[in-house]
Structures are given as structure tokens and as C-alpha cells.
Design a protein around this motif. Sequence first.
Motif, PDB file in Angstrom:
ATOM      1  N   THR A  72       0.824  -1.209   0.000  1.00  0.00           N
ATOM      2  CA  THR A  72       0.000   0.000   0.000  1.00  0.00           C
ATOM      3  C   THR A  72       0.859   1.260   0.000  1.00  0.00           C
ATOM      4  O   THR A  72       1.872   1.336   0.700  1.00  0.00           O
ATOM      5  N   ALA A  73       0.446   2.252  -0.778  1.00  0.00           N
ATOM      6  CA  ALA A  73       1.154   3.529  -0.839  1.00  0.00           C
ATOM      7  C   ALA A  73       0.589   4.493   0.193  1.00  0.00           C
ATOM      8  O   ALA A  73      -0.584   4.405   0.580  1.00  0.00           O
ATOM      9  N   LEU A  74       1.427   5.433   0.632  1.00  0.00           N
ATOM     10  CA  LEU A  74       1.021   6.395   1.646  1.00  0.00           C
ATOM     11  C   LEU A  74       0.491   7.679   1.022  1.00  0.00           C
ATOM     12  O   LEU A  74       1.096   8.207   0.078  1.00  0.00           O
ATOM     13  N   PRO A  75      -0.583   8.232   1.551  1.00  0.00           N
ATOM     14  CA  PRO A  75      -0.950   9.607   1.174  1.00  0.00           C
ATOM     15  C   PRO A  75       0.125  10.560   1.680  1.00  0.00           C
ATOM     16  O   PRO A  75       0.718  10.338   2.750  1.00  0.00           O
ATOM     17  N   LEU A  76       0.375  11.604   0.939  1.00  0.00           N
ATOM     18  CA  LEU A  76       1.429  12.536   1.344  1.00  0.00           C
ATOM     19  C   LEU A  76       1.125  13.232   2.654  1.00  0.00           C
ATOM     20  O   LEU A  76       2.046  13.663   3.366  1.00  0.00           O
ATOM     21  N   GLU A  77      -0.170  13.333   3.024  1.00  0.00           N
ATOM     22  CA  GLU A  77      -0.480  13.986   4.295  1.00  0.00           C
ATOM     23  C   GLU A  77       0.076  13.215   5.487  1.00  0.00           C
ATOM     24  O   GLU A  77       0.339  13.793   6.546  1.00  0.00           O
ATOM     25  N   VAL A  78       0.279  11.898   5.326  1.00  0.00           N
ATOM     26  CA  VAL A  78       0.890  11.118   6.405  1.00  0.00           C
ATOM     27  C   VAL A  78       2.345  11.526   6.585  1.00  0.00           C
ATOM     28  O   VAL A  78       2.827  11.680   7.707  1.00  0.00           O
ATOM     29  N   VAL A  79       3.052  11.714   5.477  1.00  0.00           N
ATOM     30  CA  VAL A  79       4.458  12.134   5.553  1.00  0.00           C
ATOM     31  C   VAL A  79       4.546  13.530   6.155  1.00  0.00           C
ATOM     32  O   VAL A  79       5.383  13.790   7.038  1.00  0.00           O
ATOM     33  N   ARG A  80       3.691  14.422   5.696  1.00  0.00           N
ATOM     34  CA  ARG A  80       3.688  15.784   6.249  1.00  0.00           C
ATOM     35  C   ARG A  80       3.419  15.755   7.751  1.00  0.00           C
ATOM     36  O   ARG A  80       4.081  16.451   8.535  1.00  0.00           O
ATOM     37  N   ALA A  81       2.453  14.951   8.155  1.00  0.00           N
ATOM     38  CA  ALA A  81       2.079  14.889   9.565  1.00  0.00           C
ATOM     39  C   ALA A  81       3.233  14.384  10.416  1.00  0.00           C
ATOM     40  O   ALA A  81       3.507  14.914  11.502  1.00  0.00           O
ATOM     41  N   ALA A  82       3.929  13.355   9.944  1.00  0.00           N
ATOM     42  CA  ALA A  82       5.058  12.813  10.688  1.00  0.00           C
ATOM     43  C   ALA A  82       6.163  13.850  10.812  1.00  0.00           C
ATOM     44  O   ALA A  82       6.782  14.001  11.882  1.00  0.00           O
ATOM     45  N   TYR A  83       6.409  14.566   9.727  1.00  0.00           N
ATOM     46  CA  TYR A  83       7.487  15.571   9.729  1.00  0.00           C
ATOM     47  C   TYR A  83       7.159  16.723  10.673  1.00  0.00           C
ATOM     48  O   TYR A  83       8.003  17.170  11.455  1.00  0.00           O
ATOM     49  N   GLU A  84       5.928  17.184  10.608  1.00  0.00           N
ATOM     50  CA  GLU A  84       5.548  18.361  11.397  1.00  0.00           C
ATOM     51  C   GLU A  84       5.372  18.047  12.872  1.00  0.00           C
ATOM     52  O   GLU A  84       5.477  18.933  13.730  1.00  0.00           O
ATOM     53  N   ALA A  85       5.124  16.754  13.194  1.00  0.00           N
ATOM     54  CA  ALA A  85       4.891  16.391  14.591  1.00  0.00           C
ATOM     55  C   ALA A  85       6.163  16.392  15.405  1.00  0.00           C
ATOM     56  O   ALA A  85       6.116  16.403  16.645  1.00  0.00           O
ATOM     57  N   SER A  86       7.302  16.359  14.752  1.00  0.00           N
ATOM     58  CA  SER A  86       8.578  16.381  15.460  1.00  0.00           C
ATOM     59  C   SER A  86       9.439  17.509  14.919  1.00  0.00           C
ATOM     60  O   SER A  86       9.577  17.675  13.711  1.00  0.00           O
ATOM     61  N   GLY A  87      10.023  18.237  15.815  1.00  0.00           N
ATOM     62  CA  GLY A  87      10.876  19.337  15.376  1.00  0.00           C
ATOM     63  C   GLY A  87      12.325  18.937  15.195  1.00  0.00           C
ATOM     64  O   GLY A  87      13.157  19.788  14.846  1.00  0.00           O
ATOM     65  N   HIS A  88      12.656  17.645  15.441  1.00  0.00           N
ATOM     66  CA  HIS A  88      14.066  17.280  15.340  1.00  0.00           C
ATOM     67  C   HIS A  88      14.300  15.934  14.653  1.00  0.00           C
ATOM     68  O   HIS A  88      15.438  15.640  14.283  1.00  0.00           O
ATOM     69  N   ALA A  89      13.280  15.112  14.465  1.00  0.00           N
ATOM     70  CA  ALA A  89      13.490  13.761  13.933  1.00  0.00           C
ATOM     71  C   ALA A  89      13.757  13.772  12.436  1.00  0.00           C
ATOM     72  O   ALA A  89      13.165  14.555  11.679  1.00  0.00           O
TER      73      ALA A  89
ATOM     74  N   ARG B 255       0.619   2.660  -8.862  1.00  0.00           N
ATOM     75  CA  ARG B 255      -0.437   2.930  -9.840  1.00  0.00           C
ATOM     76  C   ARG B 255      -0.430   4.401 -10.239  1.00  0.00           C
ATOM     77  O   ARG B 255       0.052   5.258  -9.494  1.00  0.00           O
ATOM     78  N   ALA B 256      -0.956   4.677 -11.419  1.00  0.00           N
ATOM     79  CA  ALA B 256      -0.957   6.042 -11.960  1.00  0.00           C
ATOM     80  C   ALA B 256      -1.580   7.010 -10.955  1.00  0.00           C
ATOM     81  O   ALA B 256      -2.615   6.723 -10.347  1.00  0.00           O
ATOM     82  N   GLY B 257      -0.940   8.160 -10.804  1.00  0.00           N
ATOM     83  CA  GLY B 257      -1.458   9.192  -9.916  1.00  0.00           C
ATOM     84  C   GLY B 257      -0.967   9.098  -8.490  1.00  0.00           C
ATOM     85  O   GLY B 257      -1.291   9.961  -7.663  1.00  0.00           O
ATOM     86  N   THR B 258      -0.178   8.058  -8.170  1.00  0.00           N
ATOM     87  CA  THR B 258       0.351   7.915  -6.815  1.00  0.00           C
ATOM     88  C   THR B 258       1.515   8.887  -6.627  1.00  0.00           C
ATOM     89  O   THR B 258       2.514   8.793  -7.333  1.00  0.00           O
ATOM     90  N   PRO B 259       1.431   9.821  -5.686  1.00  0.00           N
ATOM     91  CA  PRO B 259       2.492  10.818  -5.538  1.00  0.00           C
ATOM     92  C   PRO B 259       3.708  10.260  -4.816  1.00  0.00           C
ATOM     93  O   PRO B 259       3.618   9.317  -4.034  1.00  0.00           O
ATOM     94  N   SER B 260       4.862  10.859  -5.080  1.00  0.00           N
ATOM     95  CA  SER B 260       6.101  10.499  -4.405  1.00  0.00           C
ATOM     96  C   SER B 260       6.436  11.538  -3.356  1.00  0.00           C
ATOM     97  O   SER B 260       6.168  12.734  -3.524  1.00  0.00           O
ATOM     98  N   ALA B 261       7.057  11.091  -2.275  1.00  0.00           N
ATOM     99  CA  ALA B 261       7.504  12.018  -1.241  1.00  0.00           C
ATOM    100  C   ALA B 261       8.621  12.927  -1.736  1.00  0.00           C
ATOM    101  O   ALA B 261       8.973  13.894  -1.051  1.00  0.00           O
ATOM    102  N   LEU B 262       9.175  12.633  -2.919  1.00  0.00           N
ATOM    103  CA  LEU B 262      10.171  13.542  -3.499  1.00  0.00           C
ATOM    104  C   LEU B 262       9.597  14.950  -3.662  1.00  0.00           C
ATOM    105  O   LEU B 262      10.338  15.942  -3.590  1.00  0.00           O
ATOM    106  N   THR B 263       8.297  15.044  -3.868  1.00  0.00           N
ATOM    107  CA  THR B 263       7.663  16.355  -4.049  1.00  0.00           C
ATOM    108  C   THR B 263       7.667  17.170  -2.764  1.00  0.00           C
ATOM    109  O   THR B 263       7.456  18.391  -2.815  1.00  0.00           O
ATOM    110  N   LEU B 264       7.908  16.517  -1.627  1.00  0.00           N
ATOM    111  CA  LEU B 264       7.869  17.213  -0.337  1.00  0.00           C
ATOM    112  C   LEU B 264       9.242  17.671   0.140  1.00  0.00           C
ATOM    113  O   LEU B 264       9.347  18.322   1.178  1.00  0.00           O
TER     114      LEU B 264
END
Length: 364
Positions: free
Chosen positions: A172-189, A202-211
Motif C-alpha cells: 500500500t502507498a502512503l498519502p502525502l499527508e501522512v508524511v507531512r504529519a510525521a514531519y511536522e509532529a517532530s521538530g528534530h526527527a 499505480r498512476a497518480g500515486t504521488p512520491s515524497a520527493l515532491t515534499l
Amino acid sequence: MSLDALPLREDLRGSVPYGAPQLDVAVRLNTNESSYDLPEPVALAVVEAVAREVRHLNRYPDREFTVLREELARYLGHDLATEQLWAANGSNEVLLQVLQAFGGPGRTALGFTPAYSMHPIITATTSTAWVDGRRGAASGDFDLDADDVARQVRDTDPDVVFLCSPNNPTGTALPLEVVRAAYEASGHAMVVVDEAYAEFARAGTPSALTLLPGRPRLVVTRTMSKAFAFAGARVGYLAGDPAVCDALRLVRLPYHLSSLTQAAAVAALRQAPVLLGTVAAIRAQRDRIVAALPGLGVQPVPSDANFVLFGGLADAAATWRDLLEHGVLVRDVGLPGYLRVTAGTPDETTAFLTALAATLEESR
């Protein structure tokens, strides 16, 4: 002398080496390798590139593997600069270097299991504490919810967070909001997004490279083992802030990428369109497996990778053994009632589906 008699680190006592079964069977679909050999033009390009380097093996390789980083930046796109790329002997070594630089004694890594089983193993080798995060807390399945991930990051306060997209073993692929949430929840990790199977999404699945822009603690790891059919060459890499690469220089071994590895990887990257031509064929077999399994009475997890996790098995270990008796090797990933199968060639898919149907019928 037994291992117990050696002065082994106490935190390694009782550990078991990582390793999937390497068995000589007709249909080997357990380690997510490509079933396709390198196309002839690619094989020739690699051989020629390596041959040019052989006479110069008296010299150390380019310590900065500059040409390889240039080719990786070109391949990934997203306006990445050469200074943002790093490579090593497989993505496992990349992950090890990340943990050597940002983990260690007194530090903690958080991952969300089931995920790539090497994440906690590599973490342990660096004496970093591992915390098993909860997956599916909001939905009851294998998904990750952004709010729940952020809550777990805040509660754990880790130094490294591992996310896997597409996730192994679920696909399963992750929605980018999960990556954003993990990043923003910690100020040092450091937040590591493992995208080993990204090319199969599958087509349309975003990469975290965009973040990556504006997020210096975010890194995205990739590999050439899967979509590039380059597992035997051992080449993995990451994209991140240039400062991350500076940190990894502090822990890498001298000249860690051989001249031959660099030459082979550069040649393969320059043949990327040819190599990636098989990705669509592998996706088709993955989707064929997903479509066929419900008719056999088992439930597949929709996949963005080159494999399919399927459940609903009364005894997964017994099914694994029965499939092996039919000449088909799949992966028991340790999830009760589930097995994982790699998408291979059309003939391998047919062999797997035929063997599974026979196995399930016999068990009934």
C-alpha cells in the motif's frame, strides 16, 4: 566455539540473521526480485562500462561518485541537484548510514509495522532503540492515518521515523499527508520515506520527493534492485537536503562504492527507458493476481508494488509448504493468515495461481 562463547554485544545475543529462503525451485516469487533478465542492450552497455574500468582498478574509485549522483538526479527529476543525491551498496547500506549518523545509543527510531523487516534489524545494529508504531489504529486495517501517526510521533519523540511507501509487505502507498504529519509532529526527527517500489505504483500515486523542498530532515530512499532488475549489483540511493549527504560522509567507509559498481549503475541509468519497459508488464501480472485471488477464496491487499499480500488463509505456514511442494516459493512474512507473492512473468503467475488453487482445494 559457539557464538554464545564469544564476547558478542549483549543487545545482539539471541538475534537471528536476516534472510529469505534461497531454494532451487521452478518458480521463485519470494524476494520481490525482477523475474526478467537484463535486456541485451543493457547487459552489453554494463559489460562495456565495467570493462573500461577494469584496467584502472589499481586506483581508488571516485570517493564522491559524482557521475553516478548526476545520473541519479537526472533520472529522478523534481529539480533535484547532484548535491542532494547519495548512493551506497543497496538501500540497506543507505539506511544503515542514516542510522549511524542520526541514531545510536540513547536515540530512538519509530516504525509502523508490518513494514520492511530490515528497518528494526538495521536499527538494532547501530544500538538505536526501536519502537513499534501502530498501523491501522483508525481503520482497523494496514493503513496509516495522518492524525494517528502525528500522535504517535509526539508520544514517542523519536530521533528517526521510518515510513514505507509503497509499504512492504502490504504493497500500500502512503498519502502525502501522512508524511507531512510525521514531519511536522517532530521538530528534530529525521523522517525516512522508503520508496523501494515507487516505480510500480499505480498512476497518480504521488512520491515524497515532491515534499523535499523546505524539509531538510526529510529523506527519500530508493533502490535499483527492483524496477531496474539490478538486485545483484547492490545499488541504493537517497534524495534529501545537501546537509544530509554531508552527515553521511562522516560515517561512510572510505571509497565505499567500487569503480565497477559506479560504472555498472551509470550504464544502467543511461538505459533507464529500456530497463523500465518491463515495469508495465510486472504491474499487469500484479493486477492479474489481485483480480484472480478472490475467486480462489482468499483476499488480496490492493498493491502499488511488484508483489501482492493476500490473506484469509486458515494456516499460512501450511499453505506456504504446500505451495513449495508444487514448485512455487512465496514469502511467509509472519502475519497470521497472510502470505506474499512477487509478480513475475505471465507463466510464473499462471503457475502460482494453479498451485494455489490446487493447494486450497487439497486443504479443503
